[in-house]
Scaffold this motif. Structure first.
Motif, PDB file in Angstrom:
ATOM      1  N   SER A 148      -4.682  -3.209  10.146  1.00 18.07           N
ATOM      2  CA  SER A 148      -3.829  -3.270   9.193  1.00 18.07           C
ATOM      3  C   SER A 148      -3.827  -2.033   8.331  1.00 18.07           C
ATOM      4  CB  SER A 148      -4.315  -4.137   7.868  1.00 18.07           C
ATOM      5  OG  SER A 148      -5.622  -3.861   7.372  1.00 18.07           O
ATOM      6  N   THR A 149      -3.266  -1.849   7.982  1.00 16.67           N
ATOM      7  CA  THR A 149      -2.360  -1.098   6.641  1.00 16.67           C
ATOM      8  C   THR A 149      -3.437  -0.597   5.004  1.00 16.67           C
ATOM      9  OG1 THR A 149       0.076   0.602   7.678  1.00 16.67           O
ATOM     10  CG2 THR A 149      -1.001   1.080   5.364  1.00 16.67           C
ATOM     11  N   VAL A 150      -4.161   0.249   4.933  1.00 10.81           N
ATOM     12  CA  VAL A 150      -4.417  -0.367   3.377  1.00 10.81           C
ATOM     13  C   VAL A 150      -4.841   1.016   3.184  1.00 10.81           C
ATOM     14  CG1 VAL A 150      -7.173  -0.053   4.432  1.00 10.81           C
ATOM     15  CG2 VAL A 150      -6.503  -0.846   2.562  1.00 10.81           C
ATOM     16  N   SER A 151      -5.082   1.506   1.600  1.00 13.49           N
ATOM     17  CA  SER A 151      -5.371   1.976   0.901  1.00 13.49           C
ATOM     18  C   SER A 151      -6.475   2.365   0.223  1.00 13.49           C
ATOM     19  CB  SER A 151      -4.175   1.856  -0.257  1.00 13.49           C
ATOM     20  OG  SER A 151      -3.437   2.584   0.095  1.00 13.49           O
ATOM     21  N   LEU A 152      -6.911   3.445   0.289  1.00 15.75           N
ATOM     22  CA  LEU A 152      -8.797   4.211  -0.255  1.00 15.75           C
ATOM     23  C   LEU A 152      -8.627   5.182  -0.875  1.00 15.75           C
ATOM     24  CD1 LEU A 152      -9.986   3.813   3.840  1.00 15.75           C
ATOM     25  CD2 LEU A 152     -10.872   1.861   2.055  1.00 15.75           C
ATOM     26  N   ARG A 153      -9.543   5.270  -1.890  1.00 17.50           N
ATOM     27  CA  ARG A 153      -9.793   6.935  -2.684  1.00 17.50           C
ATOM     28  C   ARG A 153     -10.419   7.657  -2.368  1.00 17.50           C
ATOM     29  NH1 ARG A 153      -9.808   4.644  -8.186  1.00 17.50           N
ATOM     30  NH2 ARG A 153      -8.224   5.548  -8.474  1.00 17.50           N
ATOM     31  N   TYR A 154      -9.955   8.395  -1.918  1.00 18.34           N
ATOM     32  CA  TYR A 154     -10.773  10.035  -1.944  1.00 18.34           C
ATOM     33  C   TYR A 154     -11.353  10.059  -3.082  1.00 18.34           C
ATOM     34  CZ  TYR A 154     -11.764  15.166  -0.865  1.00 18.34           C
ATOM     35  OH  TYR A 154     -12.363  15.602  -0.916  1.00 18.34           O
TER      36      TYR A 154
END
Length: 345
Positions: free
Chosen positions: A252-258
């Motif tokens: 799935s497409t997911v946003s993760l913080r850098y």
């Protein structure tokens, strides 16, 4: 015994007005398309989608930042809501276990990265919203790099107005020079990495202040790179020795913080793909990404394709005469290659 009716015959006649009906507010209420304004809605970032539920980030960048589980309002049932969207959320936004908020609207999008099932399909599939960079991950070997697939990523990025970046992994297995020469005419920042040595600081610096969507063929090391940059534990896979294909790991497409020393950014990880349809692309957006060529193209005949067989193409003539400098031929070759890729040939 007989019954004698001594009432007036006229009194026996009932009028419809004499019949009392119990009111039904729901049945008698006129239908309306008006919806509540939801002036108290909170703006939240959509981080991921899972079976009709959305994880959103509320109060982003503050001490009260928290993840909240939400669903969509009934009136948005035809609205695509994707990772990266800025959603208007009402209801319980505490983020406590067992709570569920509601998305009642989507803010205007700054960009949409899309693909179609194939080049003949005009129906677009939105991958991510509001990204401003695309990081394309390829492997120098195992699996072999696919120039045409990278071209397709580039076309989709240019159409969306998204800046493309390129990472070549596994450079300890093969020299990527020949592959990279294919993109000499593009304004494309390139990072290379061996299997046990990644330029994480350089790549991370390019992510700060941006929302970057990561794309790549299965098995190229995309999830490994995402994990190294974000500290997440996205599943990683291997390449099938028989087929030479990678196994899909990100489902799935997911946003993760850098989080880097100089700031933060968003990494949007997507499932690996083996095809990328361009049926929805606008040809003008591809040319527009080549600023100096687009300026010359204003002198082209109406309907000019800018391809090698195009008669009286102003760009081809300018390059032949050397008016676009030493980079002109490579830039024209890149433009023509991408236009050809868009055309499906």
């Amino acid at each position: 015994m007989s019954w004698i009716d001594d009432t007036d015959d006229e009194d026996d006649e009932f009028d419809e007005a004499d019949i009392r009906m119990r009111p039904n507010p729901k049945a008698n209420r006129p239908r309306t398309k008006r919806r509540p304004a939801h002036a108290d809605a909170t703006i939240a970032r959509v981080l991921g989608v899972d079976r009709g539920r959305y994880t959103v980030l509320v109060d982003e960048g503050t001490d009260e930042e928290r993840r909240v589980l939400v669903t969509r309002a009934r009136e948005l049932r035809r609205q695509q809501i994707v990772t990266g969207d800025r959603a208007r959320v009402v209801g319980d936004t505490s983020g406590d276990d067992g709570t569920l908020g509601r998305i009642v609207g989507i803010e205007e999008r700054s960009s949409l990265l899309r693909r179609s099932a194939d080049d003949t399909d005009q129906v677009e599939r939105v991958i991510v919203a509001n990204a401003d960079q695309m990081l394309i991950v390829v492997a120098a070997a195992d699996p072999e790099p696919r120039e045409r697939l990278v071209d397709r990523y580039l076309v989709a990025a240019l159409d969306a107005g998204v800046r493309p970046l390129l990472v070549v992994t596994k450079t300890d297995l093969a020299d990527p020079a020949k592959f990279l020469s294919h993109f000499d005419g593009l304004d494309l920042e390139v990072f290379t990495s061996a299997q046990d040595e990644m330029p994480l600081e350089r790549i991370g610096a390019a992510l700060v202040g941006h929302s970057t969507v990561f794309v790549g063929h299965s098995g190229v090391g995309k999830s490994t790179l995402v994990n190294a940059l974000t500290g997440s534990e996205r599943a990683t896979g291997h390449v099938n020795e028989v087929t030479g294909r990678g196994r899909h790991t990100s489902s799935s497409t997911v946003s993760l913080r850098y989080r880097g020393e100089t700031g933060t950014g968003w990494v949007i990880d997507t499932p690996g793909v083996r095809s990328f349809g361009l049926g929805h692309i606008d040809r003008a957006n591809i040319l527009g990404a080549f600023t100096e060529l687009a300026l010359v193209a204003e002198n082209c005949p109406r309907g000019c394709t800018h391809l090698p067989d195009a008669p009286d193409c102003a760009i081809i003539e300018a390059v032949a005469e050397g008016r676009l400098g030493p980079e002109g031929p490579a830039r024209l070759d890149s433009l023509q290659r991408l236009l050809t890729t868009f055309g499906g040939s």
